[in-house]
Design a protein around this motif. Sequence first.
Motif, PDB file in Angstrom:
ATOM      1  N   ALA A 290      -5.789  23.056  15.997  1.00  0.00           N
ATOM      2  CA  ALA A 290      -6.821  22.651  15.051  1.00  0.00           C
ATOM      3  C   ALA A 290      -6.738  21.146  14.878  1.00  0.00           C
ATOM      4  CB  ALA A 290      -6.633  23.342  13.702  1.00  0.00           C
ATOM      5  N   VAL A 291      -7.879  20.539  14.575  1.00  0.00           N
ATOM      6  CA  VAL A 291      -7.921  19.116  14.261  1.00  0.00           C
ATOM      7  C   VAL A 291      -8.310  19.017  12.792  1.00  0.00           C
ATOM      8  CG1 VAL A 291      -8.914  16.881  14.846  1.00  0.00           C
ATOM      9  CG2 VAL A 291      -8.621  18.616  16.630  1.00  0.00           C
ATOM     10  N   VAL A 292      -7.458  18.373  12.003  1.00  0.00           N
ATOM     11  CA  VAL A 292      -7.682  18.337  10.560  1.00  0.00           C
ATOM     12  C   VAL A 292      -7.560  16.925  10.021  1.00  0.00           C
ATOM     13  CG1 VAL A 292      -6.773  20.682  10.257  1.00  0.00           C
ATOM     14  CG2 VAL A 292      -5.240  18.728   9.951  1.00  0.00           C
ATOM     15  N   GLN A 293      -8.196  16.724   8.881  1.00  0.00           N
ATOM     16  CA  GLN A 293      -7.962  15.499   8.118  1.00  0.00           C
ATOM     17  C   GLN A 293      -6.735  15.718   7.224  1.00  0.00           C
ATOM     18  OE1 GLN A 293     -11.884  14.835   6.292  1.00  0.00           O
ATOM     19  NE2 GLN A 293     -12.225  13.226   7.811  1.00  0.00           N
ATOM     20  N   PRO A 294      -6.104  14.619   6.786  1.00  0.00           N
ATOM     21  CA  PRO A 294      -4.819  14.781   6.093  1.00  0.00           C
ATOM     22  C   PRO A 294      -4.906  15.432   4.714  1.00  0.00           C
ATOM     23  CG  PRO A 294      -5.512  12.478   6.102  1.00  0.00           C
ATOM     24  CD  PRO A 294      -6.440  13.208   7.018  1.00  0.00           C
ATOM     25  N   GLY A 295      -6.083  15.357   4.063  1.00  0.00           N
ATOM     26  CA  GLY A 295      -6.165  15.816   2.676  1.00  0.00           C
ATOM     27  C   GLY A 295      -6.346  17.314   2.500  1.00  0.00           C
TER      28      GLY A 295
ATOM     29  N   MET B  99     -10.179  13.141   2.149  1.00  0.00           N
ATOM     30  CA  MET B  99     -10.378  13.397   3.588  1.00  0.00           C
ATOM     31  C   MET B  99      -9.790  14.768   3.878  1.00  0.00           C
ATOM     32  SD  MET B  99      -9.448   9.595   5.084  1.00  0.00           S
ATOM     33  CE  MET B  99      -9.789  10.009   6.803  1.00  0.00           C
ATOM     34  N   ASP B 100     -10.580  15.784   3.569  1.00  0.00           N
ATOM     35  CA  ASP B 100      -9.994  17.136   3.507  1.00  0.00           C
ATOM     36  C   ASP B 100     -10.719  18.134   4.412  1.00  0.00           C
ATOM     37  OD1 ASP B 100     -12.377  17.394   2.216  1.00  0.00           O
ATOM     38  OD2 ASP B 100     -11.551  18.258   0.371  1.00  0.00           O
TER      39      ASP B 100
ATOM     40  N   VAL C 166       0.842  -1.198   0.000  1.00  0.00           N
ATOM     41  CA  VAL C 166       0.000   0.000   0.000  1.00  0.00           C
ATOM     42  C   VAL C 166       0.881   1.254   0.000  1.00  0.00           C
ATOM     43  CG1 VAL C 166      -1.660   1.345   1.345  1.00  0.00           C
ATOM     44  CG2 VAL C 166      -1.896  -1.139   1.212  1.00  0.00           C
ATOM     45  N   VAL C 167       0.600   2.155  -0.935  1.00  0.00           N
ATOM     46  CA  VAL C 167       1.299   3.432  -1.003  1.00  0.00           C
ATOM     47  C   VAL C 167       0.303   4.527  -0.619  1.00  0.00           C
ATOM     48  CG1 VAL C 167       2.531   5.063  -2.489  1.00  0.00           C
ATOM     49  CG2 VAL C 167       2.790   2.588  -2.844  1.00  0.00           C
ATOM     50  N   THR C 168       0.535   5.202   0.498  1.00  0.00           N
ATOM     51  CA  THR C 168      -0.343   6.297   0.891  1.00  0.00           C
ATOM     52  C   THR C 168       0.044   7.533   0.098  1.00  0.00           C
ATOM     53  OG1 THR C 168      -0.346   5.367   3.112  1.00  0.00           O
ATOM     54  CG2 THR C 168      -1.254   7.577   2.856  1.00  0.00           C
ATOM     55  N   ARG C 169      -0.975   8.273  -0.325  1.00  0.00           N
ATOM     56  CA  ARG C 169      -0.720   9.378  -1.239  1.00  0.00           C
ATOM     57  C   ARG C 169      -1.690  10.514  -0.962  1.00  0.00           C
ATOM     58  NH1 ARG C 169       1.848   9.589  -6.517  1.00  0.00           N
ATOM     59  NH2 ARG C 169       0.764  11.178  -7.753  1.00  0.00           N
ATOM     60  N   GLY C 170      -1.178  11.739  -0.958  1.00  0.00           N
ATOM     61  CA  GLY C 170      -2.025  12.912  -0.829  1.00  0.00           C
ATOM     62  C   GLY C 170      -2.190  13.564  -2.184  1.00  0.00           C
ATOM     63  N   ALA C 171      -1.634  14.778  -2.329  1.00  0.00           N
ATOM     64  CA  ALA C 171      -1.789  15.504  -3.587  1.00  0.00           C
ATOM     65  C   ALA C 171      -0.728  15.124  -4.622  1.00  0.00           C
ATOM     66  CB  ALA C 171      -1.745  17.003  -3.313  1.00  0.00           C
TER      67      ALA C 171
END
Lengths: 458, 458
Positions: free
Chosen positions: A108-113, A95-96, A68-73
């Motif tokens: 702040a609490v944020v999602q990774p995207g 998940m933005d 599995v490769v995790t990827r954002g932008a």
Amino acid sequence: MTDPAAVLEALRLELGDAVVTDPARLEAARGDKSGHRSDAPPLAIVDARSIEDVQATMRIATRTRTPVVTRGAGTGLAGAALATTGEIVLSTLAMDRVIEIDEDDLLAVVQPGILNGRFNDLLGERGLWFAPDPASRAISTVGGNIATGAGGLLCAKYGVTRDAVLGLTVVLSDGRVIRTGHRSVKGVTGLDLTALMVGSEGLLGIVVEAIVRIRRRIEGTVATIASYFPDAASAARAASAVSAAGVQPAVMELMDARSLAAVDALLGTTMGAAGAAHLVVQTDGPAAASEASSALAIIESFGGTAELTTDPAEGERLLAVRRAMHPAMERLGTTLIEDVSVPRSALPAMFAAIADVERRFGVTIPTVAHAGDGNLHPNFIFDGDVVPDHIWEAADALFTAALALGGTLTGEHGIGILKRRWLQDELGADQVDLQRGIKAVFDPLGILNPGKVFPPAE
Amino acid sequence: MTDPAAVLEALRLELGDAVVTDPARLEAARGDKSGHRSDAPPLAIVDARSIEDVQATMRIATRTRTPVVTRGAGTGLAGAALATTGEIVLSTLAMDRVIEIDEDDLLAVVQPGILNGRFNDLLGERGLWFAPDPASRAISTVGGNIATGAGGLLCAKYGVTRDAVLGLTVVLSDGRVIRTGHRSVKGVTGLDLTALMVGSEGLLGIVVEAIVRIRRRIEGTVATIASYFPDAASAARAASAVSAAGVQPAVMELMDARSLAAVDALLGTTMGAAGAAHLVVQTDGPAAASEASSALAIIESFGGTAELTTDPAEGERLLAVRRAMHPAMERLGTTLIEDVSVPRSALPAMFAAIADVERRFGVTIPTVAHAGDGNLHPNFIFDGDVVPDHIWEAADALFTAALALGGTLTGEHGIGILKRRWLQDELGADQVDLQRGIKAVFDPLGILNPGKVFPPAE
């Protein structure tokens, strides 16, 4: 490993529409902003919409032993998120959401995207901001910052990404969830897994939520100095002198002649006509004016031609030039972007070493530097997907020089695949063994981003 | 495990005079500043004078499977450095040199045994300082700061210890040496073992050298406000309001009535007559005067009686009161010092929870708080070496309240033996398993500070 068709079926059964096999999407997941590409497209992309989606993906991956490769932008510059045959790309881009902004506790609490720029826009409406500030802020995610330990322009004064992360929710390789850290300023319960996750490049788990420190907007004047020097070495000496004098710029960016020419070509500007190196210094906070005046005097005493502005729009325009550097490089060809970081006082020596490498290997290396923190981005440009041998050799000479100056391979981009060949040179075999051991504790099956950071076993 | 006499002989053969078995020294190594003691004295103390001494000790310990407790000045408050039967105490107190001070790059290289106060005296001669500032600075070591992640009074504005450590030289359990981190501001090569070592309480290796960030002395006025309130809850509300208003004090310390009485008894002062809670706020830097004036107005609006001084000696005298807290507690009996940390805005709720615990369990809990960062030190006082059951129960109720407020068991003292029973309540079983796994990677034989941090296996 299970048959790929069976893996795909299991993913679709559990995750439905979130599973994407559109060829264009798969093709895009082969590359990142370094211009490098894997040899083939991955099996599928999961567009995770929730922590549960991430857990479901990891449970299937564990059961079927699928990488599995995790990827954002996909804006990485070291190839850490490139995916290839048989791999699942776990995209956290959807998940933005910003889950919470707490103005009293400045977190702040944020999602990774969430994109860095978008996050800062939302914070800005309340007079707040998030300090990690990669040049790619408009297109890169907070999750990507955390995964690479990305820093940006403001680290010397406002800290590195690790300093800004208080706690993380992480999905482990088998789908279990842990919550590290806390919402308080302090906390030392057990080993610091929050800090260990920052910069771990997808090797240990998937960050699905983050508690981050935010700041109140800095009030008052922002002073910006734009200056030109006859060469990069004198600009570097001036930058080191500014730091050594006790001035703490929020931003201090140095661009050499080749960088100026590339940005001029992209933006239609004419900076290259004004000098052979450019140093931008920005000061903020209560001492902004006096610090700018000290910096100006130092710059002029080192032979710089400078102008000072306190106009915010003009200041932002000067920084936009620096932010255009990466797009300008992309136009020239494929880039191997280095990211060496040295002690601030070694900046002039590092520029001299770069000039020496240019001469020895017959290459040109446009270079920009976050001069306030000693982080340089020398750019090796070439054609095609494959790094030519003489470029690797030149890069090798450059890394060796940075390490000899007390520096590091990578200040903020990470190792990915592009720098793994030098990992052991910096860390030594014993430390690499410990790091591999930690990786195995988190990922006993070796399914999380295999082949990244650590060189393949021989 | 090898016969203790044989271990001692091996140590003496290799390390000569560095091996100490003086009964008074061995007796002292049973305890720390928490007042708690192990059940029996250790086998021997090695007064290491060099990295080579530490390596030799660890090679012998590995060969003979002998447990090793690393120890600095013994000022810990969680029992992390208590040693018992059959254990080697590896003292780094004699490794107390400042190897290098680099004013241009704002870093220093130090040995672990240097006292925080002494280090700051040396830096002060050059107009520099080291931000981690435990109340025990006069008697505690920099190595101890790093081992526990000790913070102190200045964390909210100037960062926690982890932020101040750039790189470490670490002797591993088998005597090998690794060097983590770098001398540059930025660096993300591989997993962040530097951050992992900070706060690791002797579980992973022995820190024998550290590269730390130092700062230039903050110039200008230092303003100090001393204020009295009718009760701790109103002082806590005022402190939260100061932070929420955007004022960033360098120091903000809250003492309740029981703490004031204890310090009065120690120092012969009469603070207790002036009010039932005391809040000291100190501001520094270019905005010191305006921040102090804002803080003063907020304090008065919350019912505080306040005076403001810009006299440095008077300001230092006000802080000395706070630094006397621990010696004042020591006079009252054995102390179980808690170290809970909550989000700043939860400070009033945490004081209310402490009052509730006092009522429910019939105990008195003198409490001080680093109000700027939400870190509280409630003190449970009792007679003798053994914590009575009702104190454990009261402490348990207090920890539960802190966790429910989004906080943590320990802000800066560490887990040691005194808080290990709650480790899993905060981290969860899965995270504790990962942490045990990391411990095993560094220390496969389990000889480094066994029994600390993790509860004994059942």
